[in-house]
Design an enzyme around this catalytic site. Structure first.
Site, short mmCIF file in Angstrom:
data_model
loop_
_atom_site.label_atom_id
_atom_site.label_comp_id
_atom_site.label_asym_id
_atom_site.label_seq_id
_atom_site.Cartn_x
_atom_site.Cartn_y
_atom_site.Cartn_z
N LYS A 104 0.84 -1.21 0.00
CA LYS A 104 0.00 0.00 0.00
C LYS A 104 0.86 1.25 0.00
O LYS A 104 0.51 2.25 -0.59
CB LYS A 104 -0.93 0.01 1.22
CG LYS A 104 -2.09 -0.96 1.06
CD LYS A 104 -3.15 -0.71 2.12
CE LYS A 104 -4.28 -1.70 2.00
NZ LYS A 104 -5.21 -1.64 3.13
N LYS A 107 -4.74 -10.74 -7.28
CA LYS A 107 -5.84 -11.11 -6.38
C LYS A 107 -7.03 -10.19 -6.65
O LYS A 107 -6.84 -9.00 -6.90
CB LYS A 107 -5.32 -10.90 -4.95
CG LYS A 107 -6.24 -11.36 -3.86
CD LYS A 107 -5.81 -10.75 -2.52
CE LYS A 107 -6.14 -9.28 -2.47
NZ LYS A 107 -6.12 -8.63 -1.19
N LYS A 144 -10.83 -4.68 -4.41
CA LYS A 144 -11.68 -3.51 -4.63
C LYS A 144 -10.95 -2.44 -5.42
O LYS A 144 -11.54 -1.69 -6.18
CB LYS A 144 -12.08 -2.90 -3.26
CG LYS A 144 -13.07 -3.74 -2.49
CD LYS A 144 -13.05 -3.36 -1.00
CE LYS A 144 -13.72 -4.44 -0.17
NZ LYS A 144 -13.42 -4.39 1.24
P1 TYM Z 1 -10.82 -6.73 3.49
O1 TYM Z 1 -11.90 -5.74 3.72
O2 TYM Z 1 -9.78 -6.41 2.47
O3 TYM Z 1 -11.42 -8.14 3.10
C1 TYM Z 1 -12.41 -8.79 3.86
C2 TYM Z 1 -12.17 -10.30 3.83
O4 TYM Z 1 -12.18 -10.77 2.48
C3 TYM Z 1 -11.00 -11.53 2.22
N1 TYM Z 1 -10.60 -11.34 0.82
C4 TYM Z 1 -10.39 -12.34 -0.06
N2 TYM Z 1 -10.46 -13.68 0.07
C5 TYM Z 1 -10.20 -14.43 -1.04
N3 TYM Z 1 -9.86 -13.90 -2.25
C6 TYM Z 1 -9.78 -12.56 -2.42
N4 TYM Z 1 -9.47 -12.05 -3.60
C7 TYM Z 1 -10.04 -11.71 -1.29
N5 TYM Z 1 -10.05 -10.36 -1.11
C8 TYM Z 1 -10.39 -10.17 0.18
C9 TYM Z 1 -9.96 -10.95 3.17
O5 TYM Z 1 -8.90 -11.87 3.41
C10 TYM Z 1 -10.78 -10.67 4.40
O6 TYM Z 1 -10.91 -11.82 5.21
N6 TYM Z 1 -7.63 -5.94 7.29
C11 TYM Z 1 -8.86 -6.61 6.92
C12 TYM Z 1 -10.06 -6.20 7.76
C13 TYM Z 1 -9.89 -6.34 9.25
C14 TYM Z 1 -9.90 -7.56 9.96
C15 TYM Z 1 -9.77 -7.18 11.34
C16 TYM Z 1 -10.00 -8.90 9.59
C17 TYM Z 1 -9.76 -5.33 10.13
N7 TYM Z 1 -9.68 -5.82 11.41
C18 TYM Z 1 -9.71 -8.16 12.34
C19 TYM Z 1 -9.93 -9.87 10.62
C20 TYM Z 1 -9.80 -9.48 11.96
C21 TYM Z 1 -9.19 -6.25 5.47
O7 TYM Z 1 -8.75 -5.27 4.96
O8 TYM Z 1 -10.10 -7.09 4.88
#
Ligand code: TYM
Length: 328
Positions: A111, A191, A194
């Protein structure tokens, strides 16, 4: 019951990677665990964003979670900023976290490169807030996609450091991966994300989903209809594994390897399955959009239930680190 915590950012459209990589797994876990699922808005402001759209996105994300089956009778759905203990614990964790460890995190480096003009402290501190999200509820399990594994491992480190310095307080949370922990984007090279314009939105109408699938990259070894393909190198096949039935998956696998069917036929089967799974979710979202009070009530009660747990843990933490006076 053991506790689960996981989060999702309200930073744009929720896509099928989020759904099969995380949300669908969250739903499977609600009967066996005490689950808290959170819309993590403080994480979403670490990069450039449109202030005027933020509330809409938070509500839309929460609505999708409920529409996917995370109903309030089975689990808690909340918004991170509604529970200030998340950020309070972050500060305390900051004081046991070496800066060097944060600078080495893969997502920070990635990032940092992408948002070169805005490498703010929040971006660096992002994993500490994530550790606080999990540990403020003493959650032992964290269901995420593969890209979040490093962050969950980091939260184990934080728990270990805090426990070593101030006495056993937190569990060391474990990752739970779904059966589709990494869905590639329609470009086939990164991957699904968004921010990369390679995503199939969970709320995309069927025509749009088909258009994205029709034009999506497939296995590069299959240039002509008569070339045998290699499903293990094809992002469409990964999506089949997430959306199609076992007999369809083996049919597609075998037919692709022998050039029995072409990529378009393969995509048509996938499209039908995706549509069948997503349409009921989209219908529930449309219905809930008509009664916004319903989702607001879920979030209010989610915040109240979270505050009770988080307040107790924060009290214990304040005592352990020596800042809670006897008269408070
Ligand atoms: P975020 O918002 O990017 O994504 C949410 C969840 O979706 C999963 N994910 C994917 N899984 C498979 N293939 C993909 N292409 C893909 N893109 C996203 C992510 O692994 C995630 O599980 N930092 C985290 C949010 C967060 C969080 C937490 C998660 C904040 N605090 C505490 C767990 C525990 C995030 O940005 O997820």
């Amino acid at each position: 019951m053991d506790r689960i915590f996981s989060g999702i950012q309200p930073s744009g459209e929720i896509h099928i990677g989020n759904y099969v990589g995380a949300i669908r797994n969250w739903v499977k876990l609600i009967d066996r665990y005490d689950c808290i699922y959170c819309v993590v808005d403080y994480h979403a402001i670490t990069i450039e964003y449109d202030v005027t759209l933020m509330q809409k996105r938070i509500l839309e994300t929460a609505t999708i979670l409920v529409a996917c089956g995370l109903t309030p009778d089975k689990c808690i759905v909340s918004v991170q900023s509604h529970i200030p203990e998340h950020t309070e614990l972050t500060w305390i964790f900051n004081c046991v976290t070496p800066v060097g460890e944060l600078e080495r995190m893969t997502q920070f480096k990635e990032k940092g490169r992408r948002h070169r003009h805005n490498v703010n402290v929040g971006l660096l501190d992002y994993p500490v807030l994530q550790a606080a999200d999990i540990l403020i509820y003493k959650a032992g399990y964290v269901p995420v996609g593969e890209d979040q594994v490093q962050h969950v491992e980091f939260s184990r480190e934080v728990a270990r450091k805090f426990n070593a310095r101030f006495g056993k307080t937190f569990p060391e949370p474990q990752v739970i991966l779904s059966e589709a922990p990494r869905i590639m984007g329609t470009d086939g090279s990164a991957k699904m994300s968004k921010s990369l314009n390679n995503a199939i939105g969970l709320l995309d109408p069927p025509e749009m989903i088909w258009e994205k699938l029709r034009t999506a990259a497939t296995c590069e070894h299959r240039q002509r209809r008569t070339d045998p393909g290699h499903p293990e190198h094809c992002n469409i096949f990964t999506m089949h594994q997430a959306f199609s039935k076992p007999d369809q998956i083996s049919f597609v696998d075998q037919q692709c390897r022998t050039a029995g069917i072409g990529c378009i036929e393969c995509k048509e089967i996938l499209f039908r399955n995706m549509k069948e799974e997503l349409e009921p979710i989209q219908a529930r979202v449309r219905k809930m959009n008509g009664t916004p009070g319903y989702i607001i009530d879920i979030l209010k009660s989610g915040a109240a239930r979270c505050k009770t747990i988080a307040g107790e843990v924060m009290d214990e933490v304040r005592t352990k680190v020596g800042i809670k006076p006897s008269w408070l």
